[in-house]
Write a protein that holds these residues in place. Structure first.
Motif, PDB file in Angstrom:
ATOM      1  N   ALA A 114       0.760  -1.092   0.028  1.00 56.55           N
ATOM      2  CA  ALA A 114      -0.019   0.048  -0.133  1.00 56.55           C
ATOM      3  C   ALA A 114       0.760   1.379  -0.013  1.00 56.55           C
ATOM      4  N   ARG A 136      -1.990   0.169   7.843  1.00 54.92           N
ATOM      5  CA  ARG A 136      -1.590   0.192   9.250  1.00 54.92           C
ATOM      6  C   ARG A 136      -0.828   1.311   9.549  1.00 54.92           C
ATOM      7  N   THR A 167       5.787  -1.843   1.676  1.00 53.11           N
ATOM      8  CA  THR A 167       4.972  -2.864   2.345  1.00 53.11           C
ATOM      9  C   THR A 167       5.354  -2.947   3.853  1.00 53.11           C
ATOM     10  N   SER A 168       4.578  -3.087   4.837  1.00 55.09           N
ATOM     11  CA  SER A 168       5.033  -3.263   6.083  1.00 55.09           C
ATOM     12  C   SER A 168       5.693  -4.748   6.515  1.00 55.09           C
TER      13      SER A 168
HETATM   14  N1  APR Z   1       6.442   5.820   0.498  1.00 51.38           N
HETATM   15  C1  APR Z   1       6.943   4.599   0.866  1.00 51.38           C
HETATM   16  N2  APR Z   1       6.440   4.019   1.939  1.00 51.38           N
HETATM   17  C2  APR Z   1       5.321   4.279   2.435  1.00 51.38           C
HETATM   18  C3  APR Z   1       4.632   5.280   2.314  1.00 51.38           C
HETATM   19  C4  APR Z   1       5.419   6.216   1.067  1.00 51.38           C
HETATM   20  N3  APR Z   1       4.612   7.419   0.844  1.00 51.38           N
HETATM   21  N4  APR Z   1       3.572   5.567   3.179  1.00 51.38           N
HETATM   22  C5  APR Z   1       3.561   4.446   3.799  1.00 51.38           C
HETATM   23  N5  APR Z   1       4.646   3.654   3.600  1.00 51.38           N
HETATM   24  C6  APR Z   1       4.783   2.283   4.030  1.00 51.38           C
HETATM   25  C7  APR Z   1       4.668   2.192   5.623  1.00 51.38           C
HETATM   26  O1  APR Z   1       5.858   2.546   6.382  1.00 51.38           O
HETATM   27  C8  APR Z   1       4.230   0.642   5.815  1.00 51.38           C
HETATM   28  O2  APR Z   1       5.433  -0.007   6.099  1.00 51.38           O
HETATM   29  O3  APR Z   1       4.023   1.358   3.637  1.00 51.38           O
HETATM   30  C9  APR Z   1       3.812   0.125   4.297  1.00 51.38           C
HETATM   31  C10 APR Z   1       2.263   0.161   4.260  1.00 51.38           C
HETATM   32  O4  APR Z   1       2.012  -1.113   5.068  1.00 51.38           O
HETATM   33  P1  APR Z   1       0.559  -1.706   5.341  1.00 51.38           P
HETATM   34  O5  APR Z   1      -0.204  -0.392   5.622  1.00 51.38           O
HETATM   35  O6  APR Z   1       0.477  -2.783   6.271  1.00 51.38           O
HETATM   36  O7  APR Z   1       0.107  -1.935   3.961  1.00 51.38           O
HETATM   37  P2  APR Z   1       0.517  -3.388   3.298  1.00 51.38           P
HETATM   38  O8  APR Z   1       2.022  -3.679   3.787  1.00 51.38           O
HETATM   39  O9  APR Z   1       0.606  -3.311   1.884  1.00 51.38           O
HETATM   40  O10 APR Z   1      -0.294  -4.495   3.841  1.00 51.38           O
HETATM   41  C11 APR Z   1      -0.234  -5.932   3.480  1.00 51.38           C
HETATM   42  O11 APR Z   1      -2.293  -6.466   4.566  1.00 51.38           O
HETATM   43  O12 APR Z   1      -4.462  -5.903   5.277  1.00 51.38           O
HETATM   44  C12 APR Z   1      -3.571  -6.620   4.299  1.00 51.38           C
HETATM   45  O13 APR Z   1      -4.546  -7.446   2.015  1.00 51.38           O
HETATM   46  C13 APR Z   1      -3.998  -6.287   2.767  1.00 51.38           C
HETATM   47  O14 APR Z   1      -2.648  -6.005   1.241  1.00 51.38           O
HETATM   48  C14 APR Z   1      -2.688  -5.668   2.485  1.00 51.38           C
HETATM   49  C15 APR Z   1      -1.639  -6.480   3.162  1.00 51.38           C
END
Ligand code: APR
Length: 251
Positions: free
Chosen positions: A24, A36, A190-191
């Motif tokens: 995300a 998150r 991604t986290s």
């Molecule tokens: N640039 C780079 N990284 C970013 C930015 C940005 N502008 N904004 C946020 N982030 C990072 C955050 O630091 C975090 O580590 O993106 C990551 C988003 O993490 P999550 O919100 O957990 O999203 P994601 O990792 O995609 O979640 C994985 O979890 O809920 C399920 O199915 C859902 O696909 C999703 C999966």
């Protein structure tokens, strides 16, 4: 941005096989909420209410509402691909079939930036899935329990074409094969908290790939990467891709 491609496989003479994983964070600067971060989607909705098969069985209308709301947001004029999406599309152009982009995201921003070699392992907002046949059909409007598929007789109800918690992500065979062939694995935005995607870096390491994390802050798997570069995706991804392409020219 220093590109330390530490461990090229000795027989990589031409361009390397590159596998990208996005989350995300790559779409955050395009205006789409992450899950998150503060203000994220899981602050306003509980996963067990909108993102599990049980949620859909017990309260389908809330689940339809959750995905209809996210699809509507995706269709807002302000939501456009950002420089990170375009940089990844450019990398694909340079690499062709040596490139694959695996995304956990269900938005279409990679495609709108020109990416074609995309695996949506968690499904897509802009399609619906027939509950009987499992077929996915393009879907851009709101949908509800009243909607029916056009592939069965009698016609069946539809569900969001989204992989929920507890369900098997899409195209895992292809994903594992690509990871086994990777010379370079790059994780973006991604986290690293949700499996199986969170485990991809381990697999890439086991097969000898070089591994890089590009994220706003260290993700949960950051110690598994050879290199971890922190910053906004719209800045660090174009910089890294430019440095990578230059390093191949200089090779
Ligand atoms: N640039 C780079 N990284 C970013 C930015 C940005 N502008 N904004 C946020 N982030 C990072 C955050 O630091 C975090 O580590 O993106 C990551 C988003 O993490 P999550 O919100 O957990 O999203 P994601 O990792 O995609 O979640 C994985 O979890 O809920 C399920 O199915 C859902 O696909 C999703 C999966």
């Amino acid at each position: 941005v220093v590109v330390k491609i530490a461990r090229w496989r000795p027989w990589v003479t031409d361009l390397p096989n590159v596998v990208i994983l996005t989350g995300a964070g790559v779409s955050a600067e395009s205006g789409l909420k992450t899950f998150r971060d503060s203000g994220g989607l899981w602050e306003n909705f509980r996963i067990e209410d909108v993102a599990t098969p049980e949620a859909f069985m017990t309260n389908p209308d809330l689940v339809y509402h959750f995905y209809n709301m996210r699809r509507k947001q995706l269709q807002e004029a302000a939501v456009q691909p950002n420089a990170a999406h375009y940089a990844l599309a450019e990398l694909e152009t340079q690499l062709g079939d040596k490139f694959i982009l695996i995304t956990q995201n269900v938005d279409d921003l990679h495609e709108r930036a020109g990416s074609e070699r995309v695996i949506h392992m968690h499904g897509q907002l802009r399609s619906a899935r027939c509950l009987s046949s499992g077929k996915a059909i393009p879907w851009d409007d709101d949908f509800s329990a009243a909607d029916r598929c056009s592939c069965c007789a009698p016609q069946s109800p539809l569900r969001p074409d989204i992989v929920w918690f507890g369900e098997m992500p899409m195209q895992m065979d292809e994903i594992y094969y690509k990871l086994s062939q990777a010379d370079l694995f790059i994780s973006v935005g991604t986290s690293g908290q949700v499996y199986p995607a969170a485990g991809f870096v381990q697999i890439a390491n086991e097969f000898g790939a070089d591994t890089v994390e590009l994220n706003l802050e260290p993700g949960d798997q950051h110690t598994s990467f050879n290199q971890s570069i922190h910053g906004h995706a719209s800045k660090v991804v174009p910089e890294f891709v430019a440095a990578l392409l230059q390093s191949w020219k200089d090779k």
